[in-house]
Design an enzyme around this catalytic site. Structure first.
Site, mmCIF file in Angstrom:
data_model
loop_
_atom_site.group_PDB
_atom_site.id
_atom_site.type_symbol
_atom_site.label_atom_id
_atom_site.label_comp_id
_atom_site.label_asym_id
_atom_site.label_seq_id
_atom_site.Cartn_x
_atom_site.Cartn_y
_atom_site.Cartn_z
ATOM 1 N N LYS A 181 0.884 -1.159 0.000
ATOM 2 C CA LYS A 181 0.000 0.000 0.000
ATOM 3 C C LYS A 181 0.921 1.207 0.000
ATOM 4 O O LYS A 181 1.590 1.491 0.998
ATOM 5 C CB LYS A 181 -0.896 -0.018 1.245
ATOM 6 C CG LYS A 181 -2.177 0.780 1.100
ATOM 7 C CD LYS A 181 -3.019 0.713 2.365
ATOM 8 C CE LYS A 181 -3.594 -0.681 2.604
ATOM 9 N NZ LYS A 181 -4.273 -0.808 3.906
ATOM 10 N N SER B 167 -0.933 -0.926 -4.511
ATOM 11 C CA SER B 167 -1.931 0.132 -4.582
ATOM 12 C C SER B 167 -1.269 1.406 -4.074
ATOM 13 O O SER B 167 -0.096 1.400 -3.711
ATOM 14 C CB SER B 167 -3.151 -0.227 -3.729
ATOM 15 O OG SER B 167 -2.777 -0.310 -2.365
#
Lengths: 348, 348, 348, 348
Positions: free
Chosen positions: A158, A212
């Site tokens: 992330k 992401s």
């Protein structure tokens, strides 16, 4: 140490009843849960609030079960929720837990490690400082879990987007994270990297990255899944890179390597061994698949991210005969252009 | 007689340049074109005008080439255009042409026949009169082309919706057409039919029907594709029913029956023999696929018809390694509930 | 008693920071909050989870502030969250609070009462039993707050859908709730009602109803907003029925009645007095607005509910010069067919 | 010369029956038609084929009526078709015709002139060469129709995008066209222009420009609508710039200037005088309208272009009481940021 993992269907984004039942039955202990990866049924875009809803439910659950604050829950575990259950994809979570294990293993088993980078300055995003620091952390996590870089099969990240700058969009952050994974695992020659190749030289890629990027996040969270001789349990992981969205032969070859040869589709016994399937997809930006035009990028009613998740999840589900597939999108430097990546965790 | 068919990619809905090139080169003669089946890149819904745009282009082309009026074009040939090229589906047309052929064949070859019902009264739609008249016409067409009902593999129908009545919605018209195909081919025992089973008893279905319904159309247009010993050429057709959207084994078995065993995916030689693949799909109305929840029916942003076309076309394309796949939706009494049908035309 | 209300913008569905600030400053006391009506930025459909996310945030907040359980929060207060902030609509909540007030009023002021029906059996939904019981409860609430039925301007209802039956869809539940409001306020002659008129005789309607329906809810929750001489504070409410989606003159007349004549658009002083604007909209099912075709009902990419909310909110915002407008859809028996309803709360 | 114009509803994108009826009745002569501006019911995006369908229908019609080829039709007339009839917008066309007129006028009347630039090289797009050449052509057309630049109220342009280059995207082409209109009409001081201000300095804008951009078009087509003392007929045009999407007072002021004071909404007599209303809209890129957040730019299910057309058309229709409104989107340098433009043609 050993890892266990369980794939749990959810009835809606805030559904933690399956997890609660496993806690009640003693099958799973809340204090051993390390990481939850899951698909929620939103659009996967900016206005997808299903991930927030799921997070609130997980925070409530673990806060209550462990007697800690919601903030402590998110500091203690890694949550990787991806919106978008297009087509046949069934909303589900894969829950990883870690526990001590004294039994020596003859084979390498699934190992899981987590880490995080230092905080990034906005101007570092999408550039060498982000790549180098992220690669450093990934390597450290690989070392921590006593794995060989060649045994790493999934680096779930992330990525940081600390604030707006010229390059600080999500695309560049994901790209830098993926390149970092490639360096850390030896897939990419660090000497070839510079600020200029990011989102430009698509010949450089990692086949194990799954990145992401989250606006407001100042540091990148890293989770590494690898096989290691130091870990126990009965799970193993492997992965493949897809040359394009229809690259079924590569998925068959992946299962064959894991001792599960596919005759058209996994059979019931093979299917029962599946724990989690994690993929990254992208509608080919060149506008064609195998030489024929696709319309995913020119449809102004439906986003290409929804189409590409729907296509790759259908292709994978067709091989598996199972719809609990995790596919997320936006795959800069994740596998070859127009292709994708697939990692599979199975029970031996 | 013999049938030839060619699969032509289109660059946009009004693109007839590929067809023109075949006319110019002499590969195809406009006066021999019998039928065009194709996918256009609209949404497949009420406001999908790509089919109208394609029709205008075909009318212009054939009107000019054959020196006849646009109306005569549509009376002379069958056009079956379906909107919706979700995911990897590449917009394309399959053009069937019929020509005399004196060469005797040792094997049954693709035969094509067309017909149409009498005009229907609104109150007949979705009821026995529609079913019986449509079955009668299908049987007559089968006879006309000297085919055995068991050798029929695709009955493409554009069904009548003469005007609004209680049952005259598209669902009931398609259902009645499909049931008629089942009766004509012997798949359904006519004795089991009544007004009450339409859109109710899903155990009754045809696996060769492919029906749409068009408001304003007063009679149903029928096209039958079968194998017949009386026809020449080098094309054959076969079909299968899918038990669910992931029923890859049935597709593999279909190709195996046609002498094209699939090892993961068709190989280049096999792929070159493909002429057209025609399927019907439906998101399982029970809300699950293989016991796991899907969200196609509860997504208010994207229609389940788009999802189901995207899924089944991806699954089929994964087997073919080719994206020129025709999948249309709304499949009442087309194969088992939550399943679908696939017909394939290949060159021997 | 007196009612106060405040209109608070939200930054995302789970944003309760504005409410927290009012609690911190002492402007609002959590124990006095009676009801929250708000718009969240979802699609307003079956897969709109923004309402659940907002509910979780409210439950957390009040649970913490009041030292009660989340369930007690929902039993103590009425929450009416509607998804869909299309176009200019700004996500916001209107928070109503009730407190003792000894000051006698010369004018009628905003009064708020809540109640709920008995539990309904599935077969009662959309039929006379639902209508009669709901009307009874509405009348009782009106009595409780010492209001004249003719002074009722908004009856916000969350209607029961206990389980699936032939009529127990959302449409029929909302319709029955709206008809009940019409009976209770005297707008509809109870003698004209029967099971047969529900969703059929559109000449019967209430102009103060605002009904939703929630599958799984076994009883209907009722909130009545009226003016009453027994209540204090400085808020008043009024409403109007719109003849169609462009019925600006009716909105102007409504404001004029409230002492706020509109010269093109509310001026700054008038706008500051606005507390909440609550409307119901519906794309005219006859397919035209003022004799000209609209395409809201034939667009298969975007739902007519999203269009109708976007249109009516824009029309109202154009009069207000303000975008904190609450418009919800599906308006069976809410005002004349193709029209809608608007209720306005202002500070005197 | 004099201009006449008529506003014709369409039943679908290819509907020319209204136009045919006017030809049949003698109300309109095909050889006098100069220009058609219309809204078709597509999504207004890359895969909106409704404009192509309408063009084919117009080409067929005029080709047949005038005995010329389809290509000659498009060279003889200007067609400006914009997709997207969101919300209440009714699909319609406004047909302008030009005919000789010997009657001297005491008042300035609607004048219409058309022209086109030289062909642009790709590298000129979005830069000074495009701006200067376009401004030159606009000025020439203004001279040709004997209008004062201050009497120009609409410059409809279809802008060139000859091929891909760094700047040759649609955004820059539209921006350059709009800036050119501003220079030609005196709204923008040419000395302030440079390559650098394009899509950057939003304080520079035209309030009469209405620009699209069409990939593949090598030159820009220009149509100027102005009032001129040299022209006859009974039509006049005027325009206003909107400060934001809710700027109703500016629309009221516009009508007041045209002798049509608005009391809430145009009355029937005023409405009958309306011939065409042409607007440009844009969802405010700063994310707020009048200080309150909007969600048009963060909704990944519905494009902001559809929302902004829906909002502005609703606001304008609310003033008009009429839904035959032409609103198109993407308004770089068209009026102030977050605002828009409205031009109105009325019959005196």
């Amino acid at each position: 140490m050993k890892i266990d993992a369980v794939n749990i269907p959810t009835a809606h984004p805030a559904d933690v009843s399956g997890l609660e039942r496993l806690f009640e039955s003693g099958r799973l202990r809340p204090e051993e849960v390390t990481c939850i990866i899951g698909k929620t049924e939103g659009n996967g875009g900016r206005n997808d609030f299903t991930r927030d809803l799921a997070m609130k439910a997980f925070e409530d659950l673990f806060s209550r079960r462990l007697g800690i604050s919601p903030r402590e829950v998110t500091e203690r575990m890694i949550f990787s929720l991806s919106g978008g259950c297009e087509g046949v994809v069934s909303p589900h979570i894969v829950v990883f837990s870690t526990s001590p294990d004294g039994t020596p293993q003859s084979e390498k088993r699934l190992a899981l490690g987590i880490g995080h980078t230092r905080e990034f300055a906005p101007e570092e995003i999408g550039r060498m400082p982000q790549i180098e620091e992220t690669a450093r952390v990934i390597r450290k996590v690989i070392d921590d879990i006593h794995a060989d870089p060649r045994d790493v099969h999934l680096v779930q990240m992330k990525g940081a987007i600390p604030a707006f700058t010229a390059r600080s969009n999500m695309e560049y952050s994901r790209a830098a994270s993926a390149l970092a994974a490639g360096v850390a695992t030896g897939e990419i020659d660090a000497a070839k990297l510079s600020d200029d190749v990011v989102c430009r030289d698509w010949s450089l890629y990692s086949t194990v990255a799954s990145c992401s990027a989250k606006p407001g996040l100042t540091r990148t969270e890293v989770m590494v899944l690898a096989n290691s001789a130091s870990w126990g349990g009965d799970l193993v992981i492997d992965h493949t890179a897809l040359r394009d969205m229809l690259d079924v032969p590569s998925i068959h070859a992946l299962f064959a390597r894991m001792g599960m040869p596919v005759n058209g589709q996994l059979d019931d016994d093979q299917r029962r061994r599946l724990v989690g399937v994690f993929a990254k997809s992208e509608a080919d930006p060149r506008g064609t698949v195998r030489g024929k035009r696709h319309t995913m990028l020119t449809d102004d009613d439906i986003s290409d991210t929804r189409y590409s998740r729907c296509v790759l999840s259908s292709v994978i589900a067709a091989v598996l005969g199972d719809t609990a597939v995790y596919v997320s999108t936006r795959a800069e430097h994740h596998g070859p252009l127009g292709g994708g990546t697939v990692a599979v965790v199975v029970r031996m």
